[in-house]
Design an enzyme around this catalytic site. Structure first.
Site, PDB file in Angstrom:
ATOM      1  N   LYS A  75      54.879  53.072  98.869  1.00 33.50           N
ATOM      2  CA  LYS A  75      56.621  52.732  99.166  1.00 33.50           C
ATOM      3  C   LYS A  75      57.263  52.211  97.897  1.00 33.50           C
ATOM      4  O   LYS A  75      57.657  53.394  97.664  1.00 33.50           O
ATOM      5  CB  LYS A  75      56.504  51.142  99.565  1.00 33.50           C
ATOM      6  CG  LYS A  75      56.238  50.938 100.718  1.00 33.50           C
ATOM      7  CD  LYS A  75      56.451  49.986 101.812  1.00 33.50           C
ATOM      8  CE  LYS A  75      55.750  48.477 101.077  1.00 33.50           C
ATOM      9  NZ  LYS A  75      53.874  48.642 101.055  1.00 33.50           N
ATOM     10  N   THR A  76      56.801  52.057  96.865  1.00 31.15           N
ATOM     11  CA  THR A  76      57.175  52.234  95.626  1.00 31.15           C
ATOM     12  C   THR A  76      57.185  53.210  94.830  1.00 31.15           C
ATOM     13  O   THR A  76      58.280  53.953  94.336  1.00 31.15           O
ATOM     14  CB  THR A  76      56.926  51.277  93.924  1.00 31.15           C
ATOM     15  OG1 THR A  76      56.946  49.901  95.070  1.00 31.15           O
ATOM     16  CG2 THR A  76      57.045  51.577  92.951  1.00 31.15           C
ATOM     17  N   ASP A 120      62.715  46.537  96.618  1.00 27.24           N
ATOM     18  CA  ASP A 120      61.421  45.900  97.223  1.00 27.24           C
ATOM     19  C   ASP A 120      60.865  43.922  98.284  1.00 27.24           C
ATOM     20  O   ASP A 120      62.337  43.445  97.735  1.00 27.24           O
ATOM     21  CB  ASP A 120      60.733  45.790  96.086  1.00 27.24           C
ATOM     22  CG  ASP A 120      59.288  45.729  97.189  1.00 27.24           C
ATOM     23  OD1 ASP A 120      58.886  46.076  97.223  1.00 27.24           O
ATOM     24  OD2 ASP A 120      57.725  45.418  95.541  1.00 27.24           O
ATOM     25  N   THR A 169      57.092  44.793 104.053  1.00 25.60           N
ATOM     26  CA  THR A 169      55.054  44.254 104.124  1.00 25.60           C
ATOM     27  C   THR A 169      55.535  44.082 105.935  1.00 25.60           C
ATOM     28  O   THR A 169      54.465  44.206 106.044  1.00 25.60           O
ATOM     29  CB  THR A 169      54.685  44.178 103.909  1.00 25.60           C
ATOM     30  OG1 THR A 169      55.153  42.639 103.449  1.00 25.60           O
ATOM     31  CG2 THR A 169      54.031  44.509 102.417  1.00 25.60           C
ATOM     32  N   ARG A 228      45.628  51.336  95.866  1.00 20.38           N
ATOM     33  CA  ARG A 228      45.421  50.953  94.755  1.00 20.38           C
ATOM     34  C   ARG A 228      44.079  50.170  94.673  1.00 20.38           C
ATOM     35  O   ARG A 228      43.976  50.216  93.815  1.00 20.38           O
ATOM     36  CB  ARG A 228      46.944  49.813  94.653  1.00 20.38           C
ATOM     37  CG  ARG A 228      46.786  48.469  93.888  1.00 20.38           C
ATOM     38  CD  ARG A 228      47.559  47.123  94.239  1.00 20.38           C
ATOM     39  NE  ARG A 228      49.501  48.028  94.037  1.00 20.38           N
ATOM     40  CZ  ARG A 228      50.174  47.707  94.741  1.00 20.38           C
ATOM     41  NH1 ARG A 228      50.038  46.712  95.582  1.00 20.38           N
ATOM     42  NH2 ARG A 228      51.780  48.566  94.784  1.00 20.38           N
TER      43      ARG A 228
END
Length: 359
Positions: A75-76, A120, A169, A228
């Site tokens: 997302k980032t 965020d 999230t 990640r």
């Protein structure tokens, strides 16, 4: 293969989706710079590409974008790609950092025209700031309150057009008025193993690590569908290969390295297997209450429910029922245990415990 080696050092779970300081530093170097370079999320990439191309053709700012999904899915990275594709600067902040409407007003009033504001964990923003954001997103205007009490005055402040990219999230916690103000919403899905293999190969190239095809596949298969985690496992396998092998990340090196860190072939770590073993060996496969299961593994109920259970449920190894947690046949097979005889699911020492300790 034995999984009784000492646990990995440090408090961060190797297969946890949250980013630690090392992850953030490495991800900054590994992030793709444009949509063409971004791996996975093909549907989201195609839709977002249309939104950004149309905005550039009009010569205006892009619609506000809401990205939802589990941590570590990109997302980032996508927010930074949006800014790069629009040739605009980006401002990064988070919901927990905005506790007052004044905090948000200070950020919004300093934005340049066309700038991208990445917010965020937007669902954790305070309610007063959230209500101010409604007007800012829709009318590019905020009302700044000057003074207190009966003498307070609302001064309208015009804002330059900007693009808000919100990430969350937990999309269900966003109030409908906020969610409806986003022109484009996308849900980030977990990655397929083949996509994660491409992620591993790309990261290995950028980190100057030699990785074989089967080595990348082994890492991808244990990465819980999350880039990640794949990058984190790659770094740990790289360390093992440099110290105990010839520096090449092969399947054998990956298997041995991740055995040291207690990550098995399906991506389960020590906590995940402890929950399954307690459920199977102590309670005959369930059903068993959450608090009872947490006591059996020596963890808090919240840790079991929020850290271990989501992945176990997604993998089809555990089910949540009104009577408690129940193991599936796949859980028995994964730990190499024989399920109880028919009708004897609660024959273990914990049979019927959910009635005493809650669900």
């Amino acid at each position: 293969m034995s999984w009784e080696e000492p646990p990995a050092e440090g408090g961060q779970r190797l297969v946890g989706p949250a980013a630690d300081r090392e992850d953030l530093a490495v991800e900054a170097a590994l992030r793709p710079r444009d949509l063409a370079e971004f791996i996975g999320q093909s549907r989201v990439r195609e839709q977002l590409d249309l939104v950004l191309r149309a905005a550039r053709a009009r010569g205006g700012t892009a619609d506000h974008v809401l990205l939802s999904g589990a941590p570590g899915l990109g997302k980032t990275t996508l927010s930074m790609i949006i800014a790069a594709e629009m040739a605009a600067p980006i401002r990064i902040t988070s919901g927990p950092a905005i506790q007052h409407a004044g905090d948000l007003a200070a950020i919004l009033s300093s934005l340049a025209e066309g700038e991208v504001l990445f917010l965020d964990e937007i669902h954790r923003m305070s309610r007063p700031a959230e209500e101010m954001l409604y007007m800012a997103m829709e009318d590019f205007r905020v009302d700044v309150i000057v003074g207190k009490g009966p003498g307070a005055t609302a001064i309208p402040l015009e804002l330059p057009p900007f693009t808000l990219v919100g990430a969350t999230t937990r999309a269900g916690l966003l109030p409908p008025p906020l969610r409806d103000r986003f022109g484009f919403t996308a849900h980030m899905e977990f990655y397929a193993p083949t996509e994660l293999e491409r992620v591993v190969h790309r990261s290995a190239t950028l980190l100057d690590v030699e990785v074989t095809g089967d080595g990348a596949a082994e890492i991808a298969g244990r990465s819980r569908g999350t880039p990640r985690i794949a990058n984190r496992l790659l770094r740990r396998v790289r360390d093992y290969a440099q110290v105990r092998a010839d520096g090449v990340v092969t399947r054998e090196a990956a298997e041995r390295a991740l055995a040291v860190y207690e990550v098995d072939e399906r991506g389960l770590d020590r906590l995940d297997r402890a929950v399954l073993r307690a459920l199977l060996q102590l309670f005959g496969g369930g059903p068993v209450g959450l608090s009872t299961l947490a006591v059996a593994v020596g963890e808090e109920s919240e840790t079991v429910e929020e850290v271990a259970e989501p992945f176990l449920v997604r993998e089809g190894l555990l089910a949540r029922t009104p009577r408690g947690r129940v193991a599936t046949p796949a859980a028995w097979r994964h730990l190499g245990l024989a399920p109880p005889a028919a009708g004897g699911q609660n024959a273990g020492p914990g049979g019927g415990q959910e009635g005493l300790f809650g669900t």
